[in-house]
Design an enzyme around this catalytic site. Structure first.
Site, PDB file in Angstrom:
ATOM      1  N   ASP A   1      -9.905   3.090   2.218  1.00 16.47           N
ATOM      2  CA  ASP A   1     -10.013   2.482   3.562  1.00 16.47           C
ATOM      3  C   ASP A   1     -10.602   3.489   4.549  1.00 16.47           C
ATOM      4  O   ASP A   1     -11.478   3.163   5.343  1.00 16.47           O
ATOM      5  CB  ASP A   1      -8.636   2.032   4.068  1.00 16.47           C
ATOM      6  CG  ASP A   1      -8.146   0.783   3.362  1.00 16.47           C
ATOM      7  OD1 ASP A   1      -8.983  -0.029   2.926  1.00 16.47           O
ATOM      8  OD2 ASP A   1      -6.913   0.611   3.242  1.00 16.47           O
TER       9      ASP A   1
ATOM     10  N   LYS B   1       0.798  -1.232   0.000  1.00 13.20           N
ATOM     11  CA  LYS B   1       0.000   0.000   0.000  1.00 13.20           C
ATOM     12  C   LYS B   1       0.833   1.287   0.000  1.00 13.20           C
ATOM     13  O   LYS B   1       0.422   2.290  -0.559  1.00 13.20           O
ATOM     14  CB  LYS B   1      -0.957   0.016   1.205  1.00 13.20           C
ATOM     15  CG  LYS B   1      -2.107  -0.961   1.059  1.00 13.20           C
ATOM     16  CD  LYS B   1      -3.089  -0.823   2.214  1.00 13.20           C
ATOM     17  CE  LYS B   1      -4.210  -1.828   2.090  1.00 13.20           C
ATOM     18  NZ  LYS B   1      -5.230  -1.652   3.122  1.00 13.20           N
TER      19      LYS B   1
END
Ligand code: ATR
Length: 278
Positions: free
Chosen positions: A104, A68
């Site tokens: 997220d 990420k």
């Protein structure tokens, strides 16, 4: 029906074989009537994988652990909050340009905001890893008072400094609760409670009181020890499937421009998780 027009999406990560994202996205593409498919790619070399996305014209990918943060250096552009969080979990290929986003934080906030009005709320955020970082930035965007707590103090203090919020060690919760200073919302963004450690609770049960909303990002198992105990104490609870579904819906919106039906995504996920147990 997969044909020469089918658009390809996917997830890159390692490991990815237990990812629920293909279930979310393939079912949503079908419901949205799109000729698109979503595959899981277990990636060894990230740079080569990104070249593959460009070379093959893959339309969009989800990015999961351990890439990420690392992925940012290979992208053409990174959207504002993702840049601040320093983590990208979504890439859109817009006419050859790879743009990074983070859904997220949006997933976590949307899940929370279905149950609580976050404005001015005091939130205890447990953890200082990637998930806590994303959620912490989101909470700050919404103007919450955030308190970070983490097993490893230095990591917790670093995140708290970055978010310009306070840090409290987990050992201080009992005292804080006794003084009525704990929180309106508690979020578990650690891996405590996750299988095979499902008998663990990151907090002492007695500090959970009616009036507190408790969210867990762990979804294997869905009913974590924390959520079971929170329910027993009369708290409002939000399980890990909610954040997962909302972050997936936000990805679909980035890729297709259309907002998918969240209820159906949750149902697909619930069934997938239940079939893992049986
Ligand atoms: P993610 O990207 O999913 O957030 P991570 O970066 O590995 O994963 O972070 C995991 C978080 O769970 C960390 O906050 C970690 O605490 P430490 O910083 O002390 O390692 C926390 N965590 C994991 N196992 C834990 C345990 N048994 N007790 C308390 N905290 C734990």
């Amino acid at each position: 029906m997969i044909d020469a027009q089918t658009e390809i999406y996917g997830i890159i990560g390692n490991p990815v074989r237990h990812s629920l994202s293909p279930i979310i996205h393939n079912a949503a593409f079908r419901r949205m009537g799109l000729n698109a498919t979503y595959l899981a790619f277990e990636v060894g070399n990230l740079e080569e994988a990104i070249s593959g996305i460009r070379g093959l014209g893959i339309r969009g990918v989800s990015v999961t652990l351990p890439f990420k943060t690392q992925v940012i250096s290979f992208l053409d552009e990174v959207e504002g909050v993702a840049k601040k969080i320093k983590a990208v979990n979504t890439i859109a290929n817009k006419e050859g340009k790879l743009i990074g986003y983070n859904t997220d934080w949006r997933g976590a906030l949307e899940a929370l905001e279905k149950k609580v009005d976050l404005k001015g709320k005091k939130v205890v955020l447990l953890g200082a890893g990637g998930a806590a970082r994303a959620i912490g930035f989101g909470l700050k965007v919404r103007g919450c008072e955030v308190i970070i707590s983490n097993r490893t103090r230095d990591k917790g203090v670093d995140l708290a400094n970055e978010l310009m919020c306070s840090y409290q060690p987990p050992s201080s919760f009992i005292e804080m609760e006794a003084e009525g200073l704990l929180a309106d919302v508690i979020i578990n963004a650690t891996s405590v409670g996750m299988s095979p450690y499902e008998t663990e609770n990151p907090l002492p049960k007695k500090i959970l009181k009616e009036g507190i909303t408790v969210m867990d990002i762990v979804y294997r198992p869905l009913r974590t020890k924390l959520l079971q105990e929170a329910e027993e104490q009369g708290c409002l609870t939000i399980d890990g499937l909610e954040m997962l579904a909302h972050q997936g819906a936000a990805q679909l919106e980035i890729w297709t421009g259309k907002r998918p039906e969240i209820g159906e995504i949750k149902e697909n996920l619930r069934q997938a998780l239940e079939s893992e147990i049986s």
